[in-house]
Design an enzyme around this catalytic site. Structure first.
Site, short mmCIF file in Angstrom:
data_model
loop_
_atom_site.label_atom_id
_atom_site.label_comp_id
_atom_site.label_asym_id
_atom_site.label_seq_id
_atom_site.Cartn_x
_atom_site.Cartn_y
_atom_site.Cartn_z
N LYS A 81 46.79 93.50 -98.72
CA LYS A 81 46.34 94.47 -97.72
C LYS A 81 46.70 93.95 -96.34
CE LYS A 81 42.09 97.03 -96.47
NZ LYS A 81 40.64 97.15 -96.73
N SER A 156 39.15 101.87 -97.49
CA SER A 156 40.29 101.63 -96.63
C SER A 156 41.47 100.94 -97.34
CB SER A 156 39.87 100.77 -95.45
OG SER A 156 39.47 99.48 -95.89
N SER A 180 35.51 99.66 -99.68
CA SER A 180 36.94 99.79 -99.41
C SER A 180 37.87 99.27 -100.51
CB SER A 180 37.29 99.08 -98.10
OG SER A 180 36.94 99.90 -97.02
#
Ligand SMILES: [Zn+2]
Lengths: 487, 483
Positions: A81, A156, A180
């Site tokens: 990420k 996210s 997330s």
């Protein structure tokens, strides 16, 4: 075999590489090609690093040729990420304010993956600074759900979840502040775990809300989840909040056995707004587990309902301080037309941050201000303590709590753009877990209109082993993890 | 006319002498090329996290104990949020309502009065970087200092019962000097005001005598010496009094001391309370202090200046003033202590150490702990004087020689044949020669101008190259001149 390597799980790839049925370079190349083929439509990645991946893969092949003893993730392509620092590789948090930012150091987890000889294929898209539930808040572009490109992948860690679902990597790392990892895992039909707070070092994870953030894996199955957990867990002297406790071998929990397991089903997690089809799938999953020897009981967690408001005080408060450093002085974006340092601060932040980030910074700044601190931040912390206590009590009675991961399946891109509150409701089942600091896992348990439904299992602090055992058992008796989206 | 009385608060920041910074492993050192002692943590790079330097906490706890503070059983860090380019995270990790040490005092004596100045809190924080302004509207930032452990010591106004507050410029200076001395003794900081490792910001107000309520206070910055502290406080007290007497009102503000013009000038108004949005630092866990650990630290606290001064006065029968001079720094105090222990006459040793020794230390700029002199040097020199081998004047020459060369006094005396001449015959010859050569002065002396005896002694000493026993010279001169 060689033409669809990207469809395999990490442990399957590992077996091939170790038995020399496939070279690490072949594996890496397969994923590089796959990204080339589908990422234009999915848009999982902010940055891809094909040269680096091939180079790392070559080193793995050399090591194998030299007879070196390598771990189970050696040569396995993973994605990271884009809010975790990667030395010399763009790290943007999907924010314009970090446009062109190349860190000088690696996040602790990135170093750990490097030690395990993981091949890194790229950095995945996210809601700017991990604030959001759809990846629509990315400062760059929206990621699409591989199951239906008109839908969001969740957020996210939407880029990480989509990349795993679209076979653009064998596994990915995400971060979970209020859901997330789990919510996008649910939307994209993959396995996602938020470990116990402190289980995995946060050093080098660009902070959103320090007391809630936790890094974890997104994988194609539960076995891979255990393998990645083995690689990234453990005390880090550079993170004062990381826990100094022994790390078990999580693969030992991959056992098909839930006999005598006590499951609690808190009704507050099936509140108004829960899609009946989602509830049905979750109830069926619980029935499956009971048919395998587990016992379940409906229960209640009264303070869980306060999770959302508490979260929306604590997380913005911490973020307003954490994000103060992005001021144009040292790195990232610096607004060009400023006359003095104050206007440089203001203009840089005005140009660099997106609307959602600004809104949270403002809420947090307000909540910490003199005269409001007691009414908001302090009160939120007190409720958080209550919530924590309620979870502790629940785990005296139950081994795990089972709920939906998200009240709905993936919604349409732009569908909730004008309804920020509905968007925040997407995290209602996941947020209490972060507030309590406990671990939870999400895994696919059904579909609605071709979109995956996620099952959330929670356990008491540091009991990831039970989560893995229950999830593994469920997986052994279902096929959801074997289904793939058609791209 | 209304009489005013001052209330002075002191906020002192001290850089701790640790190997590494407060929250990272970077080296702590003064100076150095800009931005050469930095890492992701002290640069506040995204994703970096702080880890508490245990040594800094030890040094600070030790200080808090030496300042008679109580130590919190649990203490946490807070974030103090404000934007400034020298502050890399735009928040400072500091302490707020849960400081490590609280409710202590520092003993001072100023103007013959003995006081216990109340300390409200001793807490830990990190230092910021330094702004370097350049020509052409450009600024650079040096983060070498960023993250250096900084201890803040704040006085309490008004003080609790039994304790006092600072009420004059002299007391302000004395408080600082005493504090500095304690920190030096503890070895926790090099406390150099010029280099900024000790920074003090007094806040000052005056109020009509007897009034309970405090007046509006101003804060003074840029006080880089004890002299500046004294002058700055004195100036500010007078300025405020002038303002009030003229019917004006003191403005709450920060004022900068201008050393060259000896005035304070307004820097910025502080009418609006700065909003720091303190909240507990989520990247750190609470610090728990158990009693054993505190006791252990307590046992490492050395004899502190006041105790040392009192011991010198009692054990060595020194006057207060000498004891104060000797206890000024731990190095000097130890040096004297060791000399006094090997000598039969600690008072005489004190005279030599406060006199010749300090004169030479200051003249040559030698640190006390780098001197070639040992207690053995001083004591054997005193022995030589005692035995009459050399006289006091020659002893000064020998002292300087041994200070410079490190040779033992007996060797110097032998090498340069500096033994005192006590042989009456030799001295008598010199006396006769001087009397014969100065008949005019002899006549004046005999006519009653007795102070001329000094002149004759000087002439005889010169004749003997300083080596004659002054007692014998005196005696002989007196009898011969009388005749
Ligand atoms: Zn550093």
């Amino acid at each position: 075999m060689a033409d669809r390597l990207y469809e395999l799980t990490a442990h399957e790839l590992s077996d091939l590489i170790k038995s020399k049925q496939a070279s690490a370079v072949e594996v890496a190349q397969s994923f590089v090609d796959r990204i080339d083929a589908v990422d234009e439509r999915v848009k999982s990645y902010v940055t891809t690093t094909p040269e680096l991946a091939i180079e790392q893969a070559k080193a793995v092949d050399d090591a194998i040729a030299h007879g070196e003893e390598l771990g189970p993730l050696a040569g396995v392509p993973g994605a990271i990420k884009d809010n975790m620092n990667t030395r010399g590789v763009l790290t943007t948090c999907s924010s314009k304010i970090l446009y062109n930012y190349k860190p000088i150091y690696n996040a602790a987890v990135v170093d750990r993956l490097a030690t395990e000889r993981v091949v890194t294929v790229g950095k995945t898209n996210l809601d700017e600074f991990a604030m959001g539930s759809s990846t629509e808040n990315s400062g760059f572009f929206v990621t699409h759900n591989p199951w239906n490109l008109d839908k969001v992948p969740g957020g996210s860690s939407g880029g990480s979840a989509a990349a795993v679902a679209a076979d653009e990597c064998a596994f990915a790392l995400g971060s979970d502040t209020g859901g997330s990892i789990r919510q996008p895992a649910s939307f994209c039909g993959v396995v996602g775990m938020k470990p116990t707070y402190g289980r995995v070092s946060r050093y080098g994870l660009i902070a959103f809300a320090s007391s809630l953030d936790q890094i974890g894996p997104l994988t194609k199955d539960v076995t891979d989840c255990a393998l990645v957990m083995n690689a990234i867990s453990g005390k880090d002297p550079c993170d004062a909040t990381s826990l100094d406790v022994p790390v078990p071998d999580f693969t030992k929990s991959l056992v098909d056995n839930v006999k005598g397991l006590k499951i609690g089903v808190p009704k507050e997690f099936f509140a108004q707004g829960t899609d009946p089809d989602v509830e049905k799938a979750v109830r069926e999953a619980i029935e499956l587990l009971t048919s395998l020897g587990a016992e379940y009981k409906d229960t209640s967690m009264r303070s869980a309902g306060y999770g959302l408001p508490v979260y929306y005080i604590i997380a913005p408060a911490e973020c307003s301080s954490n994000l103060a450093r992005f001021d144009g002085v040292r790195y990232g974006l610096r607004s060009k037309d400023s006359s003095d340092v104050i206007s440089m601060f203001n203009k840089t932040r005005e140009e660099g941050f997106g609307a959602e980030v600004k809104q949270r910074i403002m809420i947090g700044t307000y909540a910490l201000s003199a005269g409001y601190y007691d009414a908001y931040y302090l009160k939120a912390q007190k409720v958080r303590t209550l919530l924590r206590g309620e979870f502790e009590k629940a785990f005296e009675e139950f081994d795990v709590l089972i709920t939906p991961t998200s009240p709905t399946v993936a919604f349409g891109i732009g569908e909730l753009a004008d309804d920020p509150f509905a968007m925040k409701l997407a995290d209602v089942c996941t947020i209490p877990v972060n507030l309590a600091g406990i671990p939870a896992i999400s895994l696919p348990c059904g579909y609605k209109n071709g979109l995956p439904i996620g099952l959330q299992i929670m356990a008491k602090g540091l009991d990831e082993e039970t989560l893995l055992r229950v999830a593994y058992t469920f997986e052994q008796h279902t096929d959801y993890h074997k289904n793939k989206p058609k791209l | 006319m209304v009489e005013y009385e001052p209330v002075i608060g002191m906020e002192v920041h001290v850089e701790l002498q640790t190997q590494s910074k407060m929250f990272c492993g970077c080296k702590v050192e003064f100076g150095g090329e800009p931005n050469t002692r930095c890492c992701p943590v002290c640069l506040g790079l995204p994703g970096s996290l702080p880890v508490v330097n245990k040594r800094a906490i030890e040094l600070m706890t030790k200080t808090a104990l030496a300042l008679n503070c109580s130590i919190a059983s649990q203490s946490i860090f807070h974030r103090k949020n404000y934007y400034y380019p020298d502050l890399p995270k735009n928040y400072q990790i500091s302490q707020y309502d849960n400081p490590l040490g609280s409710n202590g005092y520092v003993e001072i004596s100023a103007g013959g009065r003995h006081k216990k100045i109340a300390i409200r809190r001793v807490h830990m924080e990190e230092d910021a970087g330094k702004l370097l302004h350049q020509e052409g509207n450009k600024s650079h930032v040096d983060y070498n200092r960023s993250g250096v452990p900084l201890m803040e010591i704040v006085t309490m106004n008004p003080p609790p019962p039994g304790l006092d507050q600072i009420e004059s410029a002299e007391e302000a200076r004395e408080y600082l000097q005493r504090l500095r001395q304690i920190l030096l003794y503890l070895g926790v900081s090099d406390v150099k005001m010029e280099e900024g490792s000790m920074r003090c910001e007094p806040n000052i107000s005056i109020k009509p005598k007897g009034q309970v309520e405090f007046g509006t206070k101003t804060e003074i910055k840029n006080l880089n010496s004890f002299r500046a502290v004294y002058m700055g406080v004195e100036y500010e007290l007078k300025r405020q009094e002038k303002v009030l007497r003229a019917g004006g009102r003191v403005v709450q503000e920060t004022r900068r001391w201008d050393d060259s013009r000896s005035v304070t000038a307004s820097m910025r108004s502080k009418e609006v309370e700065q909003e720091y949005r303190y909240f507990p630092e989520p990247d750190l866990v609470p610090m728990i202090f158990n009693d054993e650990w505190i006791d252990e630290l307590h046992s490492t606290i050395p004899e502190l200046p006041l105790e040392k001064i009192n011991r010198f006065i009692e054990s060595y029968s020194l006057p207060q003033a000498d004891a104060e001079v000797l206890a000024d720094t731990p190095e000097l105090a130890d040096f004297y202590d060791n000399c006094a222990k090997c000598s039969k006459d600690p008072k005489a040793v004190a005279n030599w150490v406060t006199g010749e020794f300090l004169r030479l230390i200051n003249a040559t700029g030698t640190p006390v702990d780098a001197t070639k002199l040992t207690p053995e040097h001083i004591c054997s020199l005193l022995d030589l004087i005692d035995k009459g081998t050399i006289n006091r004047n020659i002893a000064k020459t020998v002292f300087e020689e041994m200070f410079n060369s490190g040779k033992l006094p007996a060797d110097i005396v032998k090498e340069k044949s500096l033994e005192q001449v006590t042989d009456t015959g030799a001295i008598e010859a010199a006396v006769d020669k001087v009397i014969a050569a100065h008949s005019a002065e002899v006549d004046r002396f005999r006519a009653g101008e007795e102070k001329l005896i000094g002149f004759f002694v000087g002439q005889v000493m010169r004749e003997s190259k300083g080596k004659a026993n002054p007692g014998v010279v005196n005696k002989l001169l007196k009898s011969k001149l009388a005749g």
